[in-house]
Enzyme design. Structure first.
Site, PDB file in Angstrom:
ATOM      1  N   SER A  64       7.647  33.458   0.471  1.00 33.04           N
ATOM      2  CA  SER A  64       7.234  35.000   0.734  1.00 33.04           C
ATOM      3  C   SER A  64       8.460  35.171   2.144  1.00 33.04           C
ATOM      4  O   SER A  64       9.654  34.521   2.870  1.00 33.04           O
ATOM      5  CB  SER A  64       7.306  35.906   0.244  1.00 33.04           C
ATOM      6  OG  SER A  64       7.655  37.352   0.440  1.00 33.04           O
ATOM      7  N   ALA A 371       5.543  50.562   0.596  1.00 29.88           N
ATOM      8  CA  ALA A 371       7.166  50.868   1.232  1.00 29.88           C
ATOM      9  C   ALA A 371       8.099  49.664   1.930  1.00 29.88           C
ATOM     10  O   ALA A 371       9.312  49.532   2.214  1.00 29.88           O
ATOM     11  CB  ALA A 371       6.108  51.209   2.748  1.00 29.88           C
TER      12      ALA A 371
HETATM   13 ZN    ZN Z   1       8.471  38.057  -1.025  1.00 30.46          ZN
END
Ligand code: ZN
Ligand code: 16G
Length: 528
Positions: A64, A371
């Protein structure tokens, strides 16, 4: 199980001595060079999980928003959800088993999880653009193959695309075709239907600048571009051809530093957004004419979507139960706005997509966003059926039209997991339909000033939390000190929690003005 073959292949993916890793909030994450054995073993586990569920299981190789040198892996369950918690434990056991115990550990998992080893196994594999990802996904393939499983290697895909194809496959096409083309077609069709109805439709083009974090999002957005209508022009920045993945750019960088990414030239009031490294998060932003940077994070995205859904539900005259799910990191101002102004119930859960997703499933319509920009909307099967029925049969024109908009929204949203591409199209459609500028969207409410810090401590596990991580129960006295500080300021809130992905403790604080900002370091230092 062919134990001879297992032994032979496992020797090609040896586990470094003394290394232990944990299947955390987002699967395994570590330096790429430590992960070869984990990948092989997750291939094994995916094959077992597939046999246990009688469904196709996904394996995504990605870390990620983490640095390019890192990598990671997570399993995707049959309907595109995160791996079931009981199997997270098996994943950890398998990843940490010493070479000589591998066979025993596998056998134990098969017994505990009642895996029928005669069944077929099917695994879908995807990976991000990290230089290490190709080789690591090959290790996953080795693991699946050695247990006699079938696999389909999707190669380079965004994380949400892999979740999507897994869900399509296991619902026998009900959710869509399990191909990237199917994904592009489904989303673009729904998007075009939606924006056809916008007031400004036909009056020129909409421009959006997208920072793709030098990652997979750039590739997949370019692939999707031919499917998108001419009225929408997406300008791709940080496409990975020049700079390193996630380096000074991407959704996480922008959210954490509250400043624009490198490599994107912003003119005043231009709408811009950033994806993260595997394109499951998105945040928007702009600079005003005075040059000030404004971040529009996951909370404001949830708010925009909730306003739109609420208006549509009122138009169709259905009393569907809608709620917004947030985490402790949601800005207090967003929670107040949702509850008080919009009158939508808000629920707070622990950090991590699986917790939000799970809670959102309790409602007819569950809007969830962290968030940090990871989020989506879930529609219950019953709600979806009602909406599709109304879109088809409702006699009242206004009601039927509103139901059609909802129906297209359902098709545009990736309900399996947060999806930067899908969320971006949802947001663009809503802004266009409501005729809102980025500035007007931002003005719904003003974020309380806030600060998020991380601190390294000897043992982060001494901090145990409750109440969706908003209160510390241990070490004794810590919460009382936080309370005493927080009490002094208006609308203030602060909490500490051990990270689920890094060896650090995270500290969050917010209050109504910057000047009254709590010095959160003090809270922890007084305890270390
Ligand atoms: Zn991600
Ligand atoms: C992972 C989570 C993300 C969460 C973050 C918190 C998934 C797919 N991702 O990236 O939702 O916000 O961890 O990390 O669940 P932390 O525990 O280190 O603060």
């Amino acid at each position: 199980m062919d134990f001879e073959a297992l032994k032979k292949y496992s020797a090609l993916h040896p586990k470094p001595a003394r290394l232990t890793l944990q299947y955390g909030t987002a699967g395994f994450r570590s330096k790429a060079e430590q992960l070869d054995h984990v990948m092989f073993r997750m291939g094994l586990l995916a094959a077992l999980r597939s046999r246990a569920t009688g469904s196709t299981i996904g394996v995504m190789v990605t870390a990620s928003h983490n640095p390019e040198e890192d990598n990671g892996v997570k399993l995707v369950d049959p309907l595109g959800e995160m791996l079931h918690p009981s199997w997270e434990e098996y994943a950890t056991q398998l990843a940490n088993a010493e070479e000589q115990d591998l066979q025993k550990t596998l056998t134990e998992i098969c017994q505990k999880a009642a895996v029928n080893q005669q069944k077929d196994a099917s695994v879908f594999i995807g990976r991000d653009t990290r230089p290490s990802s190709k080789k690591l996904s090959q290790a996953v393939i080795d693991g699946v193959s050695v247990l006699g499983g079938q696999y389909h290697d999707y190669g380079l895909v965004t994380t949400p695309q892999l979740h999507y194809v897994v869900c399509c496959q296991n619902t026998r096409g009900q959710y869509g075709k399990p191909t990237l083309e199917g994904y592009y077609q489904k989303l673009s069709k729904a998007f075009m239907e939606l924006i056809k109805k916008s007031p400004g439709s036909g009056e020129g083009q909409r421009h959006l600048k997208i920072d793709c974090a030098n990652g997979i999002g750039a590739l997949k957005l370019s692939e999707m571009q031919p499917y998108l209508p001419k009225e929408v022009l997406v300008h791709i920045y940080n496409d990975g051809t020049k700079e390193k993945l996630n380096h000074l750019c991407g959704a996480d960088f922008v959210k954490v530093h509250q400043k624009p990414p490198k490599g994107l030239d912003m003119k005043p009031n231009e709408r811009c957004c950033s994806f993260d490294g595997d394109a499951d998060r998105i945040v928007y932003y702009y600079t005003d004419t005075a040059g000030h940077f404004h971040l529009i994070d996951g909370d404001k995205i949830a708010t925009l979507i909730s306003i739109f859904l609420k208006e549509l539900l009122a138009k169709v005259g259905q009393t569907l139960k809608m709620a917004v799910i947030q985490t402790a990191y949601a800005n207090g101002s967003s929670t107040r706005y949702l509850e008080e102004t919009l009158q939508v119930p808000v629920h707070c859960v622990k950090t991590g997509v699986k917790h939000l997703h799970h809670k959102a499933q309790e409602f007819d319509i569950g809007v969830y966003f962290e968030a940090n920009g990871h989020g989506t909307v879930l529609f219950s099967k019953a709600a979806e059926n009602t909406i599709r029925q109304l879109a088809k049969d409702e006699k009242d024109d206004a009601k039927r039209e509103a139901a059609k908009v909802l129906e297209n929204l359902i098709d545009l949203i990736n309900q399996t997991v947060g999806d930067a591409i899908s969320d971006m199209l949802v947001i663009e459609a809503i802004l266009s339909l409501k005729g809102l500028t980025v500035h007007q969207w931002d003005a719904f409410y003003t974020d309380f000033p806030n600060r998020l810090l991380k601190v390294q401590v000897a043992d982060r596990q001494v901090i145990d939390t409750t109440d969706a991580e908003r209160r510390a129960v241990t070490p004794p006295g810590l919460q009382e000190k936080i309370d005493a500080l927080v009490k002094k300021y208006k609308f203030s809130r602060a909490f500490v929690r051990p990270s689920g992905t890094e060896d650090v403790v995270r500290i969050y604080a917010e209050a109504d003005t910057q000047a009254l900002h709590i010095h959160s370091e003090f809270i922890l230092n007084s305890h270390s």
